[in-house]
Design an enzyme around this catalytic site. Sequence first.
Site, PDB file in Angstrom:
ATOM      1  N   ILE A  12       0.844  -1.211   0.000  1.00  0.00           N
ATOM      2  CA  ILE A  12       0.000   0.000   0.000  1.00  0.00           C
ATOM      3  C   ILE A  12       0.871   1.249   0.000  1.00  0.00           C
ATOM      4  CG2 ILE A  12      -1.910   1.191   1.142  1.00  0.00           C
ATOM      5  CD1 ILE A  12      -2.650  -1.542   2.404  1.00  0.00           C
ATOM      6  N   SER A 124      -7.077  -1.002  10.253  1.00  0.00           N
ATOM      7  CA  SER A 124      -7.694  -2.126   9.549  1.00  0.00           C
ATOM      8  C   SER A 124      -9.110  -2.354  10.040  1.00  0.00           C
ATOM      9  CB  SER A 124      -6.850  -3.373   9.842  1.00  0.00           C
ATOM     10  OG  SER A 124      -7.552  -4.536   9.502  1.00  0.00           O
ATOM     11  N   TYR A 149      -2.309  -9.447  15.620  1.00  0.00           N
ATOM     12  CA  TYR A 149      -2.160  -8.416  14.591  1.00  0.00           C
ATOM     13  C   TYR A 149      -3.236  -7.339  14.773  1.00  0.00           C
ATOM     14  CZ  TYR A 149      -3.223  -6.219  10.134  1.00  0.00           C
ATOM     15  OH  TYR A 149      -3.548  -5.300   9.172  1.00  0.00           O
ATOM     16  N   LYS A 153      -3.152  -3.148  15.916  1.00  0.00           N
ATOM     17  CA  LYS A 153      -3.769  -2.015  15.197  1.00  0.00           C
ATOM     18  C   LYS A 153      -4.630  -1.192  16.160  1.00  0.00           C
ATOM     19  CE  LYS A 153      -2.156  -2.603  11.062  1.00  0.00           C
ATOM     20  NZ  LYS A 153      -1.239  -1.639  10.469  1.00  0.00           N
ATOM     21  N   ASN A 198      -0.884 -15.682   1.995  1.00  0.00           N
ATOM     22  CA  ASN A 198      -1.958 -15.927   2.965  1.00  0.00           C
ATOM     23  C   ASN A 198      -3.285 -15.395   2.444  1.00  0.00           C
ATOM     24  OD1 ASN A 198      -0.205 -16.781   5.166  1.00  0.00           O
ATOM     25  ND2 ASN A 198       0.496 -14.652   5.182  1.00  0.00           N
ATOM     26  N   LEU A 200      -6.251 -13.898  -0.313  1.00  0.00           N
ATOM     27  CA  LEU A 200      -6.956 -14.500  -1.452  1.00  0.00           C
ATOM     28  C   LEU A 200      -6.397 -14.100  -2.819  1.00  0.00           C
ATOM     29  CD1 LEU A 200      -9.327 -16.248  -2.397  1.00  0.00           C
ATOM     30  CD2 LEU A 200     -10.764 -14.194  -2.345  1.00  0.00           C
ATOM     31  N   ARG A 231     -16.191 -10.337   1.581  1.00  0.00           N
ATOM     32  CA  ARG A 231     -15.359  -9.209   2.018  1.00  0.00           C
ATOM     33  C   ARG A 231     -15.579  -8.010   1.097  1.00  0.00           C
ATOM     34  NH1 ARG A 231     -14.968 -12.319   5.416  1.00  0.00           N
ATOM     35  NH2 ARG A 231     -13.157 -13.167   6.517  1.00  0.00           N
TER      36      ARG A 231
HETATM   37  N1  UFG Z   1      -9.601 -17.183   1.397  1.00  0.00           N
HETATM   38  C1  UFG Z   1      -9.694 -18.417   0.787  1.00  0.00           C
HETATM   39  N2  UFG Z   1      -8.549 -19.020   0.363  1.00  0.00           N
HETATM   40  C2  UFG Z   1      -7.316 -18.462   0.510  1.00  0.00           C
HETATM   41  C3  UFG Z   1      -7.225 -17.201   1.138  1.00  0.00           C
HETATM   42  C4  UFG Z   1      -8.396 -16.593   1.583  1.00  0.00           C
HETATM   43  O1  UFG Z   1     -10.798 -18.965   0.632  1.00  0.00           O
HETATM   44  O2  UFG Z   1      -6.323 -19.088   0.106  1.00  0.00           O
HETATM   45  C5  UFG Z   1     -10.842 -16.491   1.830  1.00  0.00           C
HETATM   46  C6  UFG Z   1     -10.918 -16.198   3.315  1.00  0.00           C
HETATM   47  O3  UFG Z   1     -11.464 -17.284   4.003  1.00  0.00           O
HETATM   48  C7  UFG Z   1     -11.801 -14.942   3.331  1.00  0.00           C
HETATM   49  C8  UFG Z   1     -11.449 -14.233   2.028  1.00  0.00           C
HETATM   50  O4  UFG Z   1     -10.863 -15.234   1.190  1.00  0.00           O
HETATM   51  O5  UFG Z   1     -13.156 -15.306   3.256  1.00  0.00           O
HETATM   52  C9  UFG Z   1     -10.434 -13.118   2.208  1.00  0.00           C
HETATM   53  O6  UFG Z   1      -9.293 -13.607   2.900  1.00  0.00           O
HETATM   54  P1  UFG Z   1      -7.920 -12.774   2.971  1.00  0.00           P
HETATM   55  O7  UFG Z   1      -6.941 -13.639   3.694  1.00  0.00           O
HETATM   56  O8  UFG Z   1      -7.541 -12.286   1.618  1.00  0.00           O
HETATM   57  O9  UFG Z   1      -8.299 -11.499   3.817  1.00  0.00           O
HETATM   58  P2  UFG Z   1      -8.971 -11.396   5.283  1.00  0.00           P
HETATM   59  O10 UFG Z   1     -10.307 -10.797   5.083  1.00  0.00           O
HETATM   60  O11 UFG Z   1      -8.879 -12.656   6.031  1.00  0.00           O
HETATM   61  O12 UFG Z   1      -7.947 -10.418   6.005  1.00  0.00           O
HETATM   62  C10 UFG Z   1      -7.774  -9.101   5.571  1.00  0.00           C
HETATM   63  C11 UFG Z   1      -6.338  -8.666   5.774  1.00  0.00           C
HETATM   64  C12 UFG Z   1      -5.995  -8.581   7.228  1.00  0.00           C
HETATM   65  C13 UFG Z   1      -7.004  -7.773   7.978  1.00  0.00           C
HETATM   66  C14 UFG Z   1      -8.386  -8.177   7.670  1.00  0.00           C
HETATM   67  C15 UFG Z   1      -9.233  -7.068   8.205  1.00  0.00           C
HETATM   68  O13 UFG Z   1      -5.447  -9.577   5.154  1.00  0.00           O
HETATM   69  O14 UFG Z   1      -4.764  -7.908   7.328  1.00  0.00           O
HETATM   70  O15 UFG Z   1      -8.626  -8.276   6.265  1.00  0.00           O
HETATM   71  O16 UFG Z   1     -10.530  -7.299   8.198  1.00  0.00           O
HETATM   72  F1  UFG Z   1      -6.822  -7.882   9.307  1.00  0.00           F
END
Ligand code: UFG
Length: 335
Positions: A12, A124, A149, A153, A198, A200, A231
């Site tokens: 970012i 966040s 984490y 924040k 980690n 999506l 999301r």
């Molecule tokens: N997901 C999958 N497979 C993957 C990765 C993610 O199905 O390989 C799903 C997750 O279960 C979730 C969605 O995709 O439903 C988004 O997941 P992300 O990991 O991309 O993002 P998150 O919403 O879990 O987390 C993000 C940021 C964090 C922050 C959070 C704040 O990565 O830093 O939003 O709400 F804390």
Amino acid sequence: MAILVTGGLGYIGSHTAVELLSEGRDIVVIDDLSNSSALAADRIREITGKSFPFIEARLQDEETLNKLFSDYDIEAVIHFAGSKAVGESVKNPIKYYDNNIGSSLSLCRAMLKAGCKNIIFSSSATVYGSNNPSPYREDMPAGGCTNPYGETKLIIEQLLGDIVKSNPGFNATLLRYFNPIGAHPSGLIGEDPRGIPNNLLPYIAKVAVGQLPCLGVFGNDYQTPDGTGVRDYIHVVDLAKGHTAALNNMDGLKIYNLGTGKGYSVLEVLKAFEKACGKALPYEIKPRREGDLDAYWSDPGKAERELGWRAQKTLYDMCLDTWRWQKANPKGYEG
Ligand code: UFG
């Protein structure tokens, strides 16, 4: 007068650096390269045609930080630097409290010493915890984070709130990001996670480019229309523009959501990416990931009313730009 961008070579931070330089502002970047590449600095210069000083250092190195504040006339700081992997924070909380809170304390100390009174903080949506209904609004109670984490924040938000109270004229704007994805349309800068992603979008992009065999979809039995997690994905360039809008409107303690106000499911994102890259992508339903919420999205109205900022780009734009960056840089900056 310059803007200090901490973590300015990260995902970012680099996109915000581009927006600041494009608006004609001077910037100074400090980054320890712990999760970023020095090549991002060259790319920012290539996109904008502008140069800027880059200091490679940790924020906890207060001697370097104090020197930076005396070498440059810093009118405001945009503070991105920090560790951000939710899972890693559960396994190694000390790293997160140290890197995120320790560095913010050092930064604030140096700012107060130098008389710099403006900070924008990279917060966040995770600070809303798991008890608030969507859409999340800034006046809802924060807290109840499910991982260290998120706690860091929240603690930094509180720290900045307390500094505003104790220092007349000090301004802190807390920007609560929803899910930033996408890349600069040039394809020159983008998200470059180390190891297996980690998040999506980077994961899907690596499947699309043939470096990972198959996307694991974490759960299809949530209370959402297709059962997969929902999301509020926001284009990183829109997000970056939220920072420049915030810079022009600082006044005491301010809190803004930066999101689109619209939620998409994992399968909807996957379909949009397939359209953008022109091929079907393999996926497999896996168990839920611990700590994940079923669905949340923002109410971005306050940022629109007070900052005149609103996200412009569609989910398809986000996928197209991620794909352009990934295709041109299959192994990231160092590849
Ligand atoms: N997901 C999958 N497979 C993957 C990765 C993610 O199905 O390989 C799903 C997750 O279960 C979730 C969605 O995709 O439903 C988004 O997941 P992300 O990991 O991309 O993002 P998150 O919403 O879990 O987390 C993000 C940021 C964090 C922050 C959070 C704040 O990565 O830093 O939003 O709400 F804390």
